[in-house]
Write a protein that holds these residues in place. Structure first.
Motif, PDB file in Angstrom:
ATOM      1  N   TYR A 467       0.856  -1.191   0.000  1.00 11.48           N
ATOM      2  CA  TYR A 467       0.000   0.000   0.000  1.00 11.48           C
ATOM      3  C   TYR A 467       0.894   1.243   0.000  1.00 11.48           C
ATOM      4  N   HIS A 499      -3.335  -0.423  -8.472  1.00 10.14           N
ATOM      5  CA  HIS A 499      -4.761  -0.085  -8.337  1.00 10.14           C
ATOM      6  C   HIS A 499      -4.874   1.295  -7.688  1.00 10.14           C
ATOM      7  N   GLY A 500      -5.486   2.239  -8.383  1.00 10.11           N
ATOM      8  CA  GLY A 500      -5.620   3.617  -7.915  1.00 10.11           C
ATOM      9  C   GLY A 500      -5.358   4.569  -9.067  1.00 10.11           C
ATOM     10  N   TYR A 501      -5.416   5.833  -8.803  1.00 15.18           N
ATOM     11  CA  TYR A 501      -5.176   6.823  -9.856  1.00 15.18           C
ATOM     12  C   TYR A 501      -4.556   8.075  -9.247  1.00 15.18           C
ATOM     13  N   THR A 519      -5.882   4.802 -14.441  1.00 11.25           N
ATOM     14  CA  THR A 519      -5.347   4.060 -13.312  1.00 11.25           C
ATOM     15  C   THR A 519      -3.823   4.104 -13.366  1.00 11.25           C
ATOM     16  N   THR A 543      -1.987  10.635  -4.612  1.00  9.55           N
ATOM     17  CA  THR A 543      -2.600   9.360  -4.955  1.00  9.55           C
ATOM     18  C   THR A 543      -4.028   9.332  -4.447  1.00  9.55           C
ATOM     19  N   ALA A 545      -7.412   6.481  -4.035  1.00 11.41           N
ATOM     20  CA  ALA A 545      -7.820   5.084  -4.146  1.00 11.41           C
ATOM     21  C   ALA A 545      -8.977   4.931  -5.115  1.00 11.41           C
ATOM     22  N   ASP A 546      -9.119   3.706  -5.648  1.00  6.18           N
ATOM     23  CA  ASP A 546     -10.274   3.400  -6.496  1.00  6.18           C
ATOM     24  C   ASP A 546     -11.548   3.557  -5.674  1.00  6.18           C
ATOM     25  N   CYS A 552      -4.489   3.225  -2.180  1.00  6.82           N
ATOM     26  CA  CYS A 552      -3.871   2.723  -3.413  1.00  6.82           C
ATOM     27  C   CYS A 552      -2.937   1.560  -3.062  1.00  6.82           C
TER      28      CYS A 552
END
Length: 562
Positions: A467, A499-501, A519, A543, A545-546, A552
């Motif tokens: 993470y 995973h995340g953006y 992403t 960052t 999270a989705d 993330c």
């Protein structure tokens, strides 16, 4: 309730509209018909006549667009079941036109989403179905509508209607806003008052009044006659904090543009005019899903950018997206960041507040208490060591060791070692496990990413997740698709997915300067900017999270030195 799609011009209709737009011809809308056939949208342009027409409707008038758009107008039509022998559903409606000197032809067609049912007239029950069909006509000045004669009221009909409803007022009627001569006697049951509600004295009141009352009445009358104002009730210009020329009236204050409510199924890609668009119990095309929502959309536009922010019931924070770039493409929908829940880095990349999880401070390896007992070091216990409430120093629990060297001559395994009233003693294995699973700072100095400060990471060895959280300054204009943002090669041997953006800000603006819309991707052991990146100029990246995720994370191959 019946529902119909927007009108589609036939090939002949489109050509006529183009000629009308250029002012080289004129035409008339002459006829409207209906059919029970389901007409496919892909076949409309080639039609010259509506297939299997059931009824010829009545054109009752014209309905221009409220916004004054001169290229589109509405034709009001009516269908009646009088003398209809067979019931049917109105699956499509066709408008016919005649160009100057030409024959009548099919100009436009609308198809039904939920068709209206038109019953037969066998029960002698009259059914009327009216609608307004909006069509592109090039320019309204080049088009006219042939309205059915039965839709007009005759002169005789209008004259009779006016005569039947004419009201004749008596000549002696008195108007309260005009000067009148009253020849009769008026009796006021509750007494007469002036414009301010003060009772008017009668002749009897004056004759019965004492000297003080009459003097007070005279003073009041003198004030009214002279026109002298009560100084305590007057606003003086000297009392005003701003000159009158600087005071803004209500008519000068611009009001927010609130548009009509959005219908169910509306395509949000077409909602680009700035303003507020409410909606209730609808699903929206090109939104995050096809669920039913209540709320409103706020649209802003400027500098070649269109933004949409959707507020819905039950959501704490709105969703946001942006249209920009040479092709004016839309970014993905993302949740706006709650500034109170984003980690901030300042100065030498230290957090301005202590990081917490569920309101509990994060345990960093450097933050372990100094008096924590470690089995690998000497520890001075100020409280007694006990086991099950008993002192460890009991004869049957003594530890045999060399009195000169202190070396334990026999191995001892403490299964429940506690101190200070039952508090467990952590072993070195316990501390290592805590340190490995806790959030900790990672110094990226000397790595290959564009950010070489410090970030927070946490390792999940069960799922092989790492993470990460970052909100920090980067060199301006340093980002593009594929740019390495974070290099984790000091921690992991490689990454298989992320995973995340990312969100980018220009300097320290409150709202995001550019939502990247992609992403996070991976390259080797680095986190990179993925496809969909459309902005530049960002000088700070965070960052995010989705949706429905807390942090993330990336999936790693193996840990370094594991």
């Amino acid at each position: 309730m019946a529902k119909y799609n927007n009108s589609v011009l036939t090939t002949a209709g489109l050509a006529l509209a183009n000629r009308a737009a250029k002012g080289v011809t004129k035409f008339k809308i002459t006829k409207v018909t209906s059919t029970a056939d389901v007409v496919a949208d892909s076949t409309i342009t080639a039609l010259t006549k509506l297939p299997n027409e059931v009824q010829v409707g009545t054109i009752t008038g014209e309905q221009p667009l409220p916004d004054g758009d001169g290229t589109i107008t509405g034709t009001k039509v009516l269908f009646v079941n009088h003398k209809l022998q067979t019931s049917y559903r109105i699956n499509a409606v066709g408008l016919y036109a005649v160009e100057e000197g030409g024959p009548e032809f099919l100009y436009a067609v609308i198809t039904a989403v939920e068709p209206e049912f038109m019953p037969d007239f066998s029960d002698q029950v009259l059914m009327e179905f009216g609608m307004t069909i909006y069509i592109v006509v090039g320019q309204v000045e080049s088009m006219s509508i042939v309205v059915a004669p039965e839709s007009f009221a005759t002169v005789a009909y209008v004259d009779k209607a006016i005569a039947d409803h004419q009201v004749v007022f008596p000549k002696t009627l008195t108007y309260s806003d005009k000067n009148e001569v009253i020849t009769g006697t008026w009796q006021f049951k509750n007494g007469a008052v002036d414009g301010e509600g003060n009772a008017i004295a009668t002749a009897k009141d004056v004759s019965d009044g004492d000297a003080e009352a009459l003097t007070s009445a005279k003073d009041y009358a003198d004030t009214k006659i002279s026109g002298k104002a009560d100084d305590s009730k007057v606003v003086h210009t000297a009392d005003m904090r701003k000159p009158a020329s600087d005071v803004v009236g209500l008519e000068d204050v611009p009001q927010a543009v609130v548009h009509s409510a959005l219908a169910s199924g509306v395509d949000l890609n077409t909602v680009v005019t700035p303003g507020v668009y409410p909606f209730a119990g609808v699903h929206l095309t090109n939104y995050i899903d096809n669920a039913t929502y209540w709320g409103y959309v706020v649209v802003t536009s400027g500098g070649g950018i269109v933004t949409q922010k959707v507020h819905t019931i039950g959501s704490i924070l709105p969703l946001y997206r942006m249209q920009s770039g040479p092709t004016m493409s839309w970014s993905r929908w993302v949740g706006t960041a709650d500034d109170g829940r984003v980690a901030h880095l300042y100065g030498s990349n230290n957090f301005d507040t202590t990081p917490t999880v569920n309101n509990n401070p994060l345990l960093l390896a450097s933050s372990l208490p100094s008096d924590l007992a470690r089995l690998s070091q000497d520890a001075n216990f100020t409280a007694k060591l006990q086991q099950n409430g008993q002192d460890v120093a009991l004869a049957n629990n003594t530890i045999a060791r060399n009195p000169n060297t202190g070396v334990v001559s026999e191995p001892v395994d403490f299964t429940k070692l506690t101190v200070n009233g039952g508090k467990s003693v952590a072993t070195s294995d316990d501390l290592k496990s805590v340190e490995e699973s806790a959030w900790r700072e990672l110094d990226l100095s000397g790595t290959s990413g564009i950010y070489t400060g410090k970030i927070l990471i946490k390792i999940d060895q069960v799922n092989k997740y790492v993470y990460f959280m970052m909100n920090a300054q980067i060199p301006r204009n340093a980002c593009s698709q594929g740019t390495k943002i974070i290099d984790l090669s000091n921690v992991v041997t490689g990454l298989s997915s992320a995973h995340g953006y990312l969100q980018g800000w220009l300097d320290d603006r409150e709202m995001p300067y550019n939502i990247q819309g992609s992403t996070i991707t991976v390259s080797g052991a680095c986190l990179t900017i993925g496809e969909g990146y459309s902005g530049s100029g960002a000088s700070r990246i965070a960052t995010e999270a989705d949706p429905n995720k807390q942090y993330c994370y990336a999936v790693y191959d193996d840990l370094v030195n594991n």
